[in-house]
Write a protein that holds these residues in place. Sequence first.
Motif, PDB file in Angstrom:
ATOM      1  N   LEU A  65      -8.075   4.061 -79.672  1.00 52.08           N
ATOM      2  CA  LEU A  65      -7.485   4.936 -79.955  1.00 52.08           C
ATOM      3  C   LEU A  65      -6.744   4.574 -82.216  1.00 52.08           C
ATOM      4  O   LEU A  65      -6.525   4.936 -82.544  1.00 52.08           O
ATOM      5  CB  LEU A  65      -6.592   3.775 -79.577  1.00 52.08           C
ATOM      6  N   ILE A  66      -7.383   2.700 -82.612  1.00 49.33           N
ATOM      7  CA  ILE A  66      -6.940   3.594 -83.381  1.00 49.33           C
ATOM      8  C   ILE A  66      -8.320   4.307 -84.442  1.00 49.33           C
ATOM      9  O   ILE A  66      -7.484   4.510 -85.243  1.00 49.33           O
ATOM     10  CB  ILE A  66      -7.652   1.554 -83.952  1.00 49.33           C
ATOM     11  N   ILE A  67      -9.266   3.807 -84.322  1.00 50.53           N
ATOM     12  CA  ILE A  67     -10.464   5.108 -84.677  1.00 50.53           C
ATOM     13  C   ILE A  67      -9.544   6.838 -84.916  1.00 50.53           C
ATOM     14  O   ILE A  67      -9.863   7.228 -85.854  1.00 50.53           O
ATOM     15  CB  ILE A  67     -11.518   4.759 -84.760  1.00 50.53           C
ATOM     16  N   THR A  68      -9.282   7.140 -83.510  1.00 49.88           N
ATOM     17  CA  THR A  68      -8.848   8.228 -83.789  1.00 49.88           C
ATOM     18  C   THR A  68      -7.408   8.737 -84.724  1.00 49.88           C
ATOM     19  O   THR A  68      -7.096   9.401 -84.827  1.00 49.88           O
ATOM     20  CB  THR A  68      -8.958   8.117 -82.341  1.00 49.88           C
ATOM     21  N   THR A  69      -6.487   7.916 -84.291  1.00 42.19           N
ATOM     22  CA  THR A  69      -5.246   7.749 -85.227  1.00 42.19           C
ATOM     23  C   THR A  69      -4.888   7.570 -85.995  1.00 42.19           C
ATOM     24  O   THR A  69      -4.047   7.513 -86.376  1.00 42.19           O
ATOM     25  CB  THR A  69      -4.401   7.497 -83.114  1.00 42.19           C
ATOM     26  N   VAL A  70      -5.736   5.982 -86.341  1.00 39.26           N
ATOM     27  CA  VAL A  70      -5.018   5.653 -87.580  1.00 39.26           C
ATOM     28  C   VAL A  70      -5.605   5.171 -89.060  1.00 39.26           C
ATOM     29  O   VAL A  70      -5.865   6.052 -89.845  1.00 39.26           O
ATOM     30  CB  VAL A  70      -4.641   3.945 -87.372  1.00 39.26           C
ATOM     31  N   ASP A  71      -7.269   4.359 -88.279  1.00 38.93           N
ATOM     32  CA  ASP A  71      -8.364   4.334 -89.494  1.00 38.93           C
ATOM     33  C   ASP A  71      -8.336   5.814 -90.159  1.00 38.93           C
ATOM     34  O   ASP A  71      -8.327   6.931 -90.071  1.00 38.93           O
ATOM     35  CB  ASP A  71      -9.031   3.907 -88.931  1.00 38.93           C
ATOM     36  N   LEU A  72      -7.632   5.067 -92.105  1.00 39.21           N
ATOM     37  CA  LEU A  72      -8.033   6.200 -92.652  1.00 39.21           C
ATOM     38  C   LEU A  72      -6.822   7.340 -92.509  1.00 39.21           C
ATOM     39  O   LEU A  72      -7.231   9.018 -93.424  1.00 39.21           O
ATOM     40  CB  LEU A  72      -9.367   7.384 -92.990  1.00 39.21           C
ATOM     41  N   ARG A  73      -6.277   7.900 -92.237  1.00 37.15           N
ATOM     42  CA  ARG A  73      -4.812   8.503 -91.822  1.00 37.15           C
ATOM     43  C   ARG A  73      -3.442   8.175 -92.036  1.00 37.15           C
ATOM     44  O   ARG A  73      -2.755   8.445 -92.401  1.00 37.15           O
ATOM     45  CB  ARG A  73      -5.308   8.824 -89.889  1.00 37.15           C
ATOM     46  N   THR A  74      -3.355   6.019 -92.115  1.00 42.20           N
ATOM     47  CA  THR A  74      -2.366   6.107 -92.772  1.00 42.20           C
ATOM     48  C   THR A  74      -2.231   6.409 -94.612  1.00 42.20           C
ATOM     49  O   THR A  74      -1.236   6.205 -94.739  1.00 42.20           O
ATOM     50  CB  THR A  74      -1.795   4.999 -92.820  1.00 42.20           C
ATOM     51  N   TYR A  75      -3.079   5.953 -94.469  1.00 44.33           N
ATOM     52  CA  TYR A  75      -2.720   5.589 -96.086  1.00 44.33           C
ATOM     53  C   TYR A  75      -2.449   6.939 -97.016  1.00 44.33           C
ATOM     54  O   TYR A  75      -2.049   7.146 -98.004  1.00 44.33           O
ATOM     55  CB  TYR A  75      -3.936   5.003 -96.535  1.00 44.33           C
ATOM     56  N   PRO A  76      -3.616   8.506 -96.156  1.00 44.20           N
ATOM     57  CA  PRO A  76      -3.351  10.051 -97.042  1.00 44.20           C
ATOM     58  C   PRO A  76      -1.490  10.122 -96.812  1.00 44.20           C
ATOM     59  O   PRO A  76      -0.999  10.473 -97.884  1.00 44.20           O
ATOM     60  CB  PRO A  76      -3.953  10.980 -96.519  1.00 44.20           C
ATOM     61  N   MET A  77      -1.080   9.178 -95.576  1.00 45.46           N
ATOM     62  CA  MET A  77      -0.060  10.121 -95.115  1.00 45.46           C
ATOM     63  C   MET A  77       1.411   9.744 -96.578  1.00 45.46           C
ATOM     64  O   MET A  77       2.252   9.987 -97.016  1.00 45.46           O
ATOM     65  CB  MET A  77       0.799   9.929 -93.773  1.00 45.46           C
ATOM     66  N   LEU A 271      -9.065  15.097 -83.889  1.00 40.56           N
ATOM     67  CA  LEU A 271     -10.420  15.096 -83.556  1.00 40.56           C
ATOM     68  C   LEU A 271     -11.753  14.999 -84.848  1.00 40.56           C
ATOM     69  O   LEU A 271     -13.222  14.842 -84.129  1.00 40.56           O
ATOM     70  CB  LEU A 271     -10.481  16.808 -83.503  1.00 40.56           C
ATOM     71  N   GLY A 272     -11.412  14.992 -85.596  1.00 43.88           N
ATOM     72  CA  GLY A 272     -12.441  14.562 -86.854  1.00 43.88           C
ATOM     73  C   GLY A 272     -13.199  12.823 -86.821  1.00 43.88           C
ATOM     74  O   GLY A 272     -14.866  12.815 -86.599  1.00 43.88           O
ATOM     75  N   PRO A 273     -12.696  11.483 -86.192  1.00 46.26           N
ATOM     76  CA  PRO A 273     -13.016  10.758 -85.770  1.00 46.26           C
ATOM     77  C   PRO A 273     -13.734  10.572 -84.514  1.00 46.26           C
ATOM     78  O   PRO A 273     -14.013   9.827 -84.490  1.00 46.26           O
ATOM     79  CB  PRO A 273     -11.538   9.787 -85.927  1.00 46.26           C
ATOM     80  N   LEU A 274     -13.544  11.477 -83.359  1.00 50.24           N
ATOM     81  CA  LEU A 274     -13.913  11.300 -82.011  1.00 50.24           C
ATOM     82  C   LEU A 274     -15.106  10.842 -82.104  1.00 50.24           C
ATOM     83  O   LEU A 274     -15.877  10.155 -81.724  1.00 50.24           O
ATOM     84  CB  LEU A 274     -13.518  12.672 -81.656  1.00 50.24           C
ATOM     85  N   PRO A 275     -16.455  11.647 -82.854  1.00 47.91           N
ATOM     86  CA  PRO A 275     -18.075  11.052 -83.139  1.00 47.91           C
ATOM     87  C   PRO A 275     -17.994   9.779 -83.464  1.00 47.91           C
ATOM     88  O   PRO A 275     -18.359   8.985 -82.975  1.00 47.91           O
ATOM     89  CB  PRO A 275     -18.626  11.799 -83.508  1.00 47.91           C
ATOM     90  N   SER A 276     -17.399   9.224 -84.570  1.00 47.24           N
ATOM     91  CA  SER A 276     -17.432   7.214 -84.932  1.00 47.24           C
ATOM     92  C   SER A 276     -17.070   6.644 -83.803  1.00 47.24           C
ATOM     93  O   SER A 276     -17.343   5.513 -83.469  1.00 47.24           O
ATOM     94  CB  SER A 276     -16.394   7.519 -86.216  1.00 47.24           C
ATOM     95  N   ALA A 277     -15.992   7.137 -83.215  1.00 47.23           N
ATOM     96  CA  ALA A 277     -14.909   6.136 -82.198  1.00 47.23           C
ATOM     97  C   ALA A 277     -16.086   6.225 -80.842  1.00 47.23           C
ATOM     98  O   ALA A 277     -16.219   5.196 -80.025  1.00 47.23           O
ATOM     99  CB  ALA A 277     -13.721   7.173 -81.302  1.00 47.23           C
ATOM    100  N   LEU A 278     -16.746   7.399 -80.491  1.00 47.70           N
ATOM    101  CA  LEU A 278     -17.440   7.800 -79.154  1.00 47.70           C
ATOM    102  C   LEU A 278     -18.480   6.707 -79.330  1.00 47.70           C
ATOM    103  O   LEU A 278     -18.982   5.835 -78.299  1.00 47.70           O
ATOM    104  CB  LEU A 278     -17.941   9.385 -79.181  1.00 47.70           C
ATOM    105  N   ASP A 279     -19.154   6.589 -81.086  1.00 44.89           N
ATOM    106  CA  ASP A 279     -19.823   5.851 -80.612  1.00 44.89           C
ATOM    107  C   ASP A 279     -20.253   4.647 -81.099  1.00 44.89           C
ATOM    108  O   ASP A 279     -20.755   3.292 -80.525  1.00 44.89           O
ATOM    109  CB  ASP A 279     -20.584   6.446 -82.530  1.00 44.89           C
ATOM    110  N   HIS A 280     -18.553   3.931 -81.535  1.00 46.15           N
ATOM    111  CA  HIS A 280     -18.545   2.965 -81.356  1.00 46.15           C
ATOM    112  C   HIS A 280     -18.498   2.112 -80.103  1.00 46.15           C
ATOM    113  O   HIS A 280     -18.469   1.276 -79.586  1.00 46.15           O
ATOM    114  CB  HIS A 280     -16.815   2.846 -82.302  1.00 46.15           C
ATOM    115  N   VAL A 281     -17.285   2.874 -79.204  1.00 49.34           N
ATOM    116  CA  VAL A 281     -17.493   2.645 -77.594  1.00 49.34           C
ATOM    117  C   VAL A 281     -19.059   2.777 -76.983  1.00 49.34           C
ATOM    118  O   VAL A 281     -18.633   2.103 -76.067  1.00 49.34           O
ATOM    119  CB  VAL A 281     -16.089   2.902 -76.913  1.00 49.34           C
ATOM    120  N   GLY A 282     -20.087   3.406 -77.269  1.00 50.06           N
ATOM    121  CA  GLY A 282     -21.066   3.161 -77.037  1.00 50.06           C
ATOM    122  C   GLY A 282     -21.877   4.216 -76.512  1.00 50.06           C
ATOM    123  O   GLY A 282     -22.071   4.829 -75.366  1.00 50.06           O
ATOM    124  N   ILE A 283     -20.860   5.282 -75.791  1.00 50.97           N
ATOM    125  CA  ILE A 283     -20.301   7.134 -75.204  1.00 50.97           C
ATOM    126  C   ILE A 283     -22.094   7.446 -75.998  1.00 50.97           C
ATOM    127  O   ILE A 283     -22.809   8.303 -75.265  1.00 50.97           O
ATOM    128  CB  ILE A 283     -18.919   7.409 -74.574  1.00 50.97           C
TER     129      ILE A 283
END
Length: 427
Positions: A65-77, A271-283
Amino acid sequence: MTTTALTRGPVQAAERSPAPDLARGFMLLLIAIANTPYYLWASTMGSGASHPVDGSALDKVVDFLIITTVDLRTYPMFAFLFGYGMMQLYNRQVSSGTSEKAARRLLQKRNWLLLAFGFVHAALLWMGDVLGAYGLAGLLMVWLFFQVKDRTLIVWTSVFCGLLTIGTVFALVGGWFLAQIPADDPMARSIAADLAPTSDSMAVTSYLASIGERLTYWTLGTFLQGLLSLVVPMMLLLAFWAGRRRILENPGDHLPMLRRVAVIGITIGWLGPLPSALDHVGIIDVPDHAAVVFYPVQFLTGFFGGLGYVALFGLLGHRLAQRRSGPPSGNLFLTDGPFAGAVQAVGKRSLTCYLLQSVLCAPVLAAWGLGLGQYLSSWSMLLYAVLVWGLTVAFAVWQEQTGRRGPAEVALRRLVYGRPVQAPAAA
């Protein structure tokens, strides 16, 4: 004849709009959530995301959840809100009779001070400080673009976005070729080690030794986030454009645009971070040495996600302004409700609350302090981040109810404006 001196001081309570403060206040929660995983200094971090590679199922859900919704999304805002605030400050000064040259000089003085604040913040507590990145980018963008035409702002934003997109495509192609190298190849192991997002400043037990580590990381991060990633410059240019139109002060005049930007931006941003998040959790399985592809994708989609968040809070600010039962200068907790009023109280003191997060985290979690970061995992660190934000909310509410400004805001304003501006005597 137009004067070259400042004719007014900082923004007053009655001039504040709810949307920017609401956005700043809530985004500080997301900033705490994004920053605190770095304090898990005893854990091994993944190459494509700054989160532990091990952990329970609950830890993996939190990381996803953090990778998809938070990481590298807060500092641009926050970069957008920073640039928007610069345009607000400039407009207030010029409309009060200050010359354009003096108003720009005021902005640059403030940017230099933010860069200095960031240096001190990094030296004392937090390697990932963003004040320096904002100050550095602000200096350059005000110098080059602050007074250009609206069309020029949009064109250069498009150019920067195009460059970042091209870089992302090259990274994806390069990542595909890297993925063909066996993981046990010496070159693959070397690349994977270089990509691991670690900082010794959290793990060293000597506070003095940690200062050099933090400043090295901060210097590189300031240039990467502030300029090289192009995200902050793009956000500032769009913020200048939006500030000229007072979009966040008058969101009701721009509702269709805000809705489109919110939907499209947040969709791309999630949607952009989904590959990173899926890789991190092993899917899915992306080799560690090919995880370089995730960073430019996160930067590019984080730009859109940050814009989407800005638009969302513009819409929420509009709803809040419609519900208000009193003027903006009144009691926030009576006019906007206890929760919205508390979040705005944090937003009005965003610099203080941002720095306070480091005070509540670094001495407690880092190895040179109490070292509690080694005992936490992703889910428990998330709870700690929420607790830290809650404490800053309580502090901001107390200050709001007692009529006090944030101490960091007071210091910055005194350094920028000098002594309080006295109202001119009536003729």
